[in-house]
Design an enzyme around this catalytic site. Structure first.
Site, mmCIF file in Angstrom:
data_model
loop_
_atom_site.group_PDB
_atom_site.id
_atom_site.type_symbol
_atom_site.label_atom_id
_atom_site.label_comp_id
_atom_site.label_asym_id
_atom_site.label_seq_id
_atom_site.Cartn_x
_atom_site.Cartn_y
_atom_site.Cartn_z
ATOM 1 N N ARG A 1 7.791 -9.986 10.488
ATOM 2 C CA ARG A 1 6.485 -9.128 11.157
ATOM 3 C C ARG A 1 5.652 -8.155 10.084
ATOM 4 N NH1 ARG A 1 10.886 -4.398 14.562
ATOM 5 N NH2 ARG A 1 11.894 -5.858 15.154
ATOM 6 N N LYS B 1 13.268 -11.366 7.823
ATOM 7 C CA LYS B 1 12.262 -10.886 9.626
ATOM 8 C C LYS B 1 11.437 -9.880 9.542
ATOM 9 C CE LYS B 1 15.986 -11.969 12.544
ATOM 10 N NZ LYS B 1 17.102 -11.681 13.692
ATOM 11 N N GLY C 1 12.305 -24.619 17.498
ATOM 12 C CA GLY C 1 13.871 -24.451 17.407
ATOM 13 C C GLY C 1 14.609 -24.806 19.015
ATOM 14 N N THR D 1 16.168 -26.582 20.880
ATOM 15 C CA THR D 1 17.622 -27.969 20.960
ATOM 16 C C THR D 1 18.592 -26.645 19.794
ATOM 17 O OG1 THR D 1 16.439 -29.395 18.713
ATOM 18 C CG2 THR D 1 16.164 -29.698 21.149
ATOM 19 N N GLY D 2 18.036 -25.933 19.111
ATOM 20 C CA GLY D 2 18.882 -25.208 18.434
ATOM 21 C C GLY D 2 19.796 -24.319 18.674
ATOM 22 N N ILE E 1 20.555 -20.534 19.975
ATOM 23 C CA ILE E 1 19.656 -19.693 20.491
ATOM 24 C C ILE E 1 18.805 -20.461 21.285
ATOM 25 C CG2 ILE E 1 18.165 -18.069 20.682
ATOM 26 C CD1 ILE E 1 20.899 -17.912 20.331
ATOM 27 N N GLY E 2 18.112 -21.663 21.141
ATOM 28 C CA GLY E 2 16.780 -22.375 21.934
ATOM 29 C C GLY E 2 16.846 -23.480 22.445
#
Length: 318
Positions: free
Chosen positions: A136, A132, A10, A12-13, A15-16
């Site tokens: 986890r 998420k 990710g 280029t996304g 947040i990435g």
């Protein structure tokens, strides 16, 4: 362990890209930095990827759901950083299992950037947290520490997004600099919230990598840029714009926010997630007993004044 060979999903996304941009100036501190990207991205962002290659970034093209492609990408990698978006969070589960089976991967940073999904007992029931929580569960209950370590870089809400009014739902809170309009969440806008800029997400992830130690692994690192209130944000906007109070300032109470949230979920509207998250934040769900910035070297982060100034400049450039 000291991470030396990185692979980013990710990259280029939204947040990435900030994580990668933070790592680029520190490229010399790592032996390898690679990104795993899709064939479509390789085609649509070809020029950008060529620039990355020129900066000694390896670009691995493949399908994230192709087990053999991922196994090959893991060869020689010791640290995996995921920045997959909210709609792709479940795709991390097979990535984690393959990392645990890899002879070289030792540390996995899942896409945790955002709200703390284990803030309190009620967190387990929040709808936006479910994917998420599944990730986890795999890391904590299925994978042994002999196989793979992890670190959750929990940043809280992104400051830039917190400032923006949600399309069609002004009552969800935010600021419109051009119209000098603000909707403040909570009673008189005094509910404290901890925010992190997207640029600082990259800074904080990099600092986690550079300060890797037994103290930072297998835990949530609750970090942020600063803690403030909607009222303080409003005061800073007024100081940097008119120098006088804005005339269009309203408030959304927690009760009203909950009402809007329930209705949005009932009607199946996408904005329901936004409303739930903003309700959590207004309830104090981003206020940690102690932030973990110091554990990862206390990197320099942005403050409220700079964030507001950037938003004013952004609007002026439109």
């Amino acid at each position: 362990m000291s991470p030396k060979n990185l692979l980013i999903f990710g990259a280029t996304g939204t947040i990435g890209s900030f994580i990668l941009e933070a790592i680029l100036p520190a490229r010399s501190q790592f032996d390898r930095v690679a990104i795993f990207t899709s064939p479509r991205t390789a085609e649509t962002k070809a020029s950008y990827l060529e620039k990355l290659k020129a900066q000694n970034i390896e670009v691995i093209v493949g399908d994230v759901e192709d087990e053999n492609a991922v196994k090959a990408a893991y060869n020689g990698i010791d640290t995996v950083i995921s920045a997959l978006g909210r709609m792709a969070l479940a795709q991390q589960i097979p990535l984690i299992r393959l990392a645990a089976a890899s002879p070289s991967v030792k540390l996995f940073l899942p896409s945790e950037y955002g709200t703390d999904i284990a803030y309190g007992p009620a967190s387990v029931n929040e709808k936006p947290h479910q994917q998420k929580l599944k990730v986890r569960a795999v890391l904590e209950k299925e994978i042994s520490r002999e196989q793979l370590d992890y670190a959750y870089v929990v940043t809280g809400p992104f400051a830039e997004m917190y400032l923006h009014l949600a399309p069609g739902v002004d009552e969800a809170g935010g600021w419109d600099v051009k119209a000098r309009k603000a909707v403040l969440l909570g009673e008189k806008g005094e509910a404290r919230v901890s925010l992190t800029t997207m640029k600082d997400v990259g800074t904080l992830v990099l600092s986690t990598l550079l300060n890797a130690s037994p103290e930072i692994v297998n835990r949530a690192l609750c970090v942020n840029s600063f803690t403030t209130t909607p009222a303080q944000i409003q005061a800073e906007f007024e100081r940097q714009t008119t120098g006088a109070p804005w005339t269009d300032v309203s408030y959304t109470s927690l009760d009203r926010l909950r009402e809007l949230e329930a209705k949005a979920w009932e009607e199946g509207k996408p904005v329901a997630t936004v409303l739930t998250l903003r309700r959590i934040w207004t309830e104090g769900g981003t206020l940690y007993e102690k932030r973990a910035n110091g554990i990862i070297g206390e990197p320099k982060v942005m403050g409220l004044e700079e964030v507001v100034a950037n938003e004013i400049k952004r609007v002026a450039s439109l």
